[in-house]
Design a protein around this motif. Structure first.
Motif, mmCIF file in Angstrom:
data_model
loop_
_atom_site.group_PDB
_atom_site.id
_atom_site.type_symbol
_atom_site.label_atom_id
_atom_site.label_comp_id
_atom_site.label_asym_id
_atom_site.label_seq_id
_atom_site.Cartn_x
_atom_site.Cartn_y
_atom_site.Cartn_z
ATOM 1 N N LEU A 267 -11.556 -19.094 -50.023
ATOM 2 C CA LEU A 267 -10.402 -18.808 -49.176
ATOM 3 C C LEU A 267 -10.579 -17.472 -48.463
ATOM 4 O O LEU A 267 -11.230 -16.562 -48.974
ATOM 5 C CB LEU A 267 -9.126 -18.768 -50.020
ATOM 6 C CG LEU A 267 -8.761 -20.048 -50.782
ATOM 7 C CD1 LEU A 267 -7.533 -19.807 -51.652
ATOM 8 C CD2 LEU A 267 -8.522 -21.193 -49.817
ATOM 9 N N GLY A 268 -9.982 -17.358 -47.296
ATOM 10 C CA GLY A 268 -10.092 -16.120 -46.520
ATOM 11 C C GLY A 268 -9.556 -14.915 -47.249
ATOM 12 O O GLY A 268 -10.066 -13.799 -47.089
ATOM 13 N N VAL A 269 -8.528 -15.106 -48.095
ATOM 14 C CA VAL A 269 -7.920 -13.961 -48.776
ATOM 15 C C VAL A 269 -8.847 -13.351 -49.825
ATOM 16 O O VAL A 269 -8.615 -12.217 -50.267
ATOM 17 C CB VAL A 269 -6.582 -14.356 -49.445
ATOM 18 C CG1 VAL A 269 -5.551 -14.777 -48.408
ATOM 19 C CG2 VAL A 269 -6.794 -15.456 -50.487
ATOM 20 N N SER A 270 -9.879 -14.066 -50.223
ATOM 21 C CA SER A 270 -10.784 -13.527 -51.246
ATOM 22 C C SER A 270 -11.521 -12.288 -50.744
ATOM 23 O O SER A 270 -12.014 -11.484 -51.538
ATOM 24 C CB SER A 270 -11.791 -14.589 -51.685
ATOM 25 O OG SER A 270 -12.645 -14.948 -50.607
ATOM 26 N N ALA A 271 -11.597 -12.119 -49.414
ATOM 27 C CA ALA A 271 -12.288 -10.951 -48.846
ATOM 28 C C ALA A 271 -11.374 -9.732 -48.760
ATOM 29 O O ALA A 271 -11.826 -8.627 -48.452
ATOM 30 C CB ALA A 271 -12.813 -11.296 -47.450
ATOM 31 N N LEU A 272 -10.074 -9.918 -49.046
ATOM 32 C CA LEU A 272 -9.138 -8.798 -48.970
ATOM 33 C C LEU A 272 -9.318 -7.858 -50.157
ATOM 34 O O LEU A 272 -9.581 -8.296 -51.270
ATOM 35 C CB LEU A 272 -7.693 -9.312 -48.947
ATOM 36 C CG LEU A 272 -7.304 -10.266 -47.813
ATOM 37 C CD1 LEU A 272 -5.847 -10.688 -47.957
ATOM 38 C CD2 LEU A 272 -7.541 -9.631 -46.450
ATOM 39 N N LYS A 273 -9.154 -6.572 -49.911
ATOM 40 C CA LYS A 273 -9.196 -5.580 -50.986
ATOM 41 C C LYS A 273 -7.794 -5.398 -51.546
ATOM 42 O O LYS A 273 -6.830 -5.270 -50.793
ATOM 43 C CB LYS A 273 -9.723 -4.245 -50.463
ATOM 44 C CG LYS A 273 -11.182 -4.276 -50.035
ATOM 45 C CD LYS A 273 -11.633 -2.913 -49.557
ATOM 46 C CE LYS A 273 -13.102 -2.940 -49.120
ATOM 47 N NZ LYS A 273 -13.543 -1.621 -48.599
ATOM 48 N N VAL A 274 -7.688 -5.390 -52.854
ATOM 49 C CA VAL A 274 -6.399 -5.158 -53.500
ATOM 50 C C VAL A 274 -6.160 -3.654 -53.577
ATOM 51 O O VAL A 274 -6.937 -2.917 -54.177
ATOM 52 C CB VAL A 274 -6.359 -5.788 -54.902
ATOM 53 C CG1 VAL A 274 -5.067 -5.419 -55.612
ATOM 54 C CG2 VAL A 274 -6.502 -7.305 -54.814
ATOM 55 N N HIS A 275 -5.089 -3.200 -52.948
ATOM 56 C CA HIS A 275 -4.781 -1.771 -52.903
ATOM 57 C C HIS A 275 -3.747 -1.372 -53.947
ATOM 58 O O HIS A 275 -3.786 -0.261 -54.469
ATOM 59 C CB HIS A 275 -4.277 -1.385 -51.511
ATOM 60 C CG HIS A 275 -5.281 -1.589 -50.427
ATOM 61 N ND1 HIS A 275 -6.412 -0.820 -50.317
ATOM 62 C CD2 HIS A 275 -5.337 -2.484 -49.407
ATOM 63 C CE1 HIS A 275 -7.127 -1.220 -49.263
ATOM 64 N NE2 HIS A 275 -6.497 -2.226 -48.707
#
Length: 568
Positions: A267-275
């Protein structure tokens, strides 16, 4: 003198598009035939076409004070509160408003409520010089809430609160001049819009129609434009479904269930960094009454007593099995007082979490159980402003933060190590300097011979950065305004190395440098949490007004710090 027409305060929620029937917007237990089913009232010729009302009256409950004091005063055993709920569904074109009275809003299925409608309208029609109340919540691990009220109508600047980058929850004020709205008194804007009008529902419909047109077509005023910085995401949208899969993976770790459909890494969200991922109480919980918390999962329950992510995880992992997206809604959290009495509703787990994830192009936030996207224009402007802050990493060439042993990896150890073989740096960390009022103020951690007052912090979250940014501003301000403090700072530099007297003597200080240490590949300032970015922008402007220049420096940590013992 004409007789005064009585008025009523209407609390109006805009419902999302696609509603097939009013009952669909009620929570299942309040639908006719449900366990707490409401009664559909007879249609009225005095109401606009399509208007329908639902009532549940005289729902009894025993107040906590009566239950606890009844052993002392027996008559209290019969004391009960009675709550009434009325919801009027008022169609306007292809949209529907829910007008709530008593406890009526508690009957609504919130997935059908259009989030931020009232605030969106307020941003376009409130007079920023006739405000009387502002409520907001910070979207970071502190989850600080504030409510500021001024009895007389005042300018928004009179409230002296920083709203940029905060989640505005409530505004109270009057509309700007315009003949299209009747006199509706002070307007309260949240997700809903609340105003006073006489009980002619046809007038109410016309007023709401104009409000809807304003919210959908108007532009936010300059003073209230920050309200549009967070764009509500639809509950059942694909991006929300994917974000909740990311949240489940981050929260439950090895206990997360494989999501339905495509795996997370596809999924595209897997590339997001968790802040940010932290625990915070909903707005309706008074923290002074909290003693502990209880988790409910089906017929199971478990108590934990600390409002922290680790304590929440430990309690969750007492339950058997794995966790999926449904757990965010099915697991409930309730706060209790020292007597074991509930001091909050048992709300879904998701309502107790703050989460932020993003990349260079997108930022998504969860707060109070609702998902938002940071508006693209706001995000771009924020990054453009931060790009103006000079990065002096290559100028200062601060050393790496290495692993020097479990009890030698604190900030004070780094600051000493940073000056080794560096004739252009001295360490002033924790050097006792006192302002005129007696408060100890740290001038800087490191002083560079070219006039950089360097403040060092290991990045562990937005709260540590808030302290860092404030520290840099306060020290520069104190150096400028407090002669005795400035002289003590100069003498401290002289006692270490007389070559640094000129750097310490500069008034105002030449540079205020925020040096942030990362244990990963985070870029500065691009990968900071949203509120930290906003905070950095705000403090850099304040530093500039002092006559100094705010700068940034990045420090690379070569190891992942472990939880350390309390410093002695």
């Amino acid at each position: 003198m004409p007789e005064k027409v009585p008025t009523l305060r209407f609390n109006c929620f805009l419902l999302r598009e696609g509603l097939e029937s009013p009952e669909q917007a009620l929570r299942s237990q309040y639908r006719p035939g449900g366990t707490s089913g409401m009664t559909k009232l007879a249609e009225s010729t005095s109401a606009p076409d399509g208007c329908v009302a639902y009532l549940r009256d005289m729902s009894p409950n025993t107040p906590a004070w009566a239950k606890l004091l009844s052993p002392v005063f027996a008559e209290l055993e019969t004391v009960q509160n009675f709550s009434n709920r009325l919801v009027i569904f008022l169609p306007i074109g292809d949209r529907t408003f829910a007008l709530c009275f008593g406890y009526g809003s508690s009957t609504l299925e919130w997935s059908w409520v259009e989030a931020n409608f009232g605030l969106k309208f307020a941003a376009r029609r409130f007079d920023s010089n006739a405000m009387s109340g502002i409520g907001s919540r910070r979207i970071d691990s502190s989850a600080r809430s504030q409510w500021v009220q001024i009895p007389a109508n005042s300018s928004i600047s009179d409230f002296e609160v920083e709203l940029d980058g905060e989640f505005t929850r409530k505004l109270v004020g009057r509309l700007d001049s315009g003949m299209e709205f009747p006199e509706i008194g002070a307007v309260v804007a949240t997700d809903s819009v609340s105003f006073k009008l006489d009980t002619d529902l046809k007038k109410v419909r016309e007023t709401l129609k104009k409000m809807l047109e304003t919210a959908e077509t108007g532009s936010a005023s300059k003073d209230l434009a920050f309200i549009d910085s967070l764009e509500p995401l639809r509950v059942k949208s694909e991006i929300v479904k994917d974000l909740e899969k990311l949240l489940v993976d981050e929260l439950f770790k090895s206990r997360a269930r494989q999501p339905q459909g495509a795996p997370l890494d596809e999924l595209g969200v897997s590339a997001l960094k968790v802040h940010i991922l932290s625990v915070a109480p909903p707005d309706d919980v008074s923290v002074e009454n909290i003693h502990d918390f209880i988790l409910y999962k089906n017929d199971l329950s478990h108590v934990f007593d600390t409002m922290s992510l680790d304590a929440l995880r430990d309690a969750l992992f007492e339950f058997p099995g794995k966790y999926g997206v449904s757990s965010l809604a099915d697991i409930k959290v309730q706060a209790r007082d020292a007597n074991g009495q509930a001091v909050s509703m048992a709300k879904p787990l998701k309502h107790w979490l703050i989460f932020e994830a993003g990349d260079q192009d997108r930022r998504y936030l969860l707060t109070l159980g609702k998902w938002y996207a940071l508006a693209e224009k706001y995000s771009e402007k924020l990054d453009q402003d931060l790009a103006q802050i000079e990065d002096v990493t290559s100028i200062l060439k601060l050393r790496t933060w290495d692993d020097w042993g479990y009890r030698k990896n604190w900030e004070k150890h780094y600051n000493v190590k940073a000056t080794e073989s560096r004739p252009d740096l001295i360490c002033l960390d924790r050097y006792p300097l006192f302002a005129e009022d007696g408060d100890q103020v740290e001038a800087c951690d490191l002083l560079h011979s070219d006039g950089y007052l360097i403040h060092v912090k290991q990045y562990t979250g937005s709260q540590t950065l808030s302290h860092l940014f404030s520290q840099g501003f306060v020290s520069a301000q104190t150096v400028i305004s407090d002669v005795a403090y400035r002289n003590a700072f100069i003498e401290a530099a002289r006692s270490i190395d007389a070559n640094f007297v000129d750097a310490a003597s500069a008034t105002p200080p030449k540079f205020v440098t925020y040096a942030i240490a990362f244990d990963g590949k985070q870029q500065l300032p691009k990968d900071l949490p949203t509120f930290s970015k906003v905070n950095l922008r705000s403090f850099s402007k304040r530093v500039k007004l002092l006559g100094s220049i705010a700068t940034l420096a990045r420090i690379q940590m070569t190891f992942k710090p472990k939880a350390k013992e309390k410093e002695e």
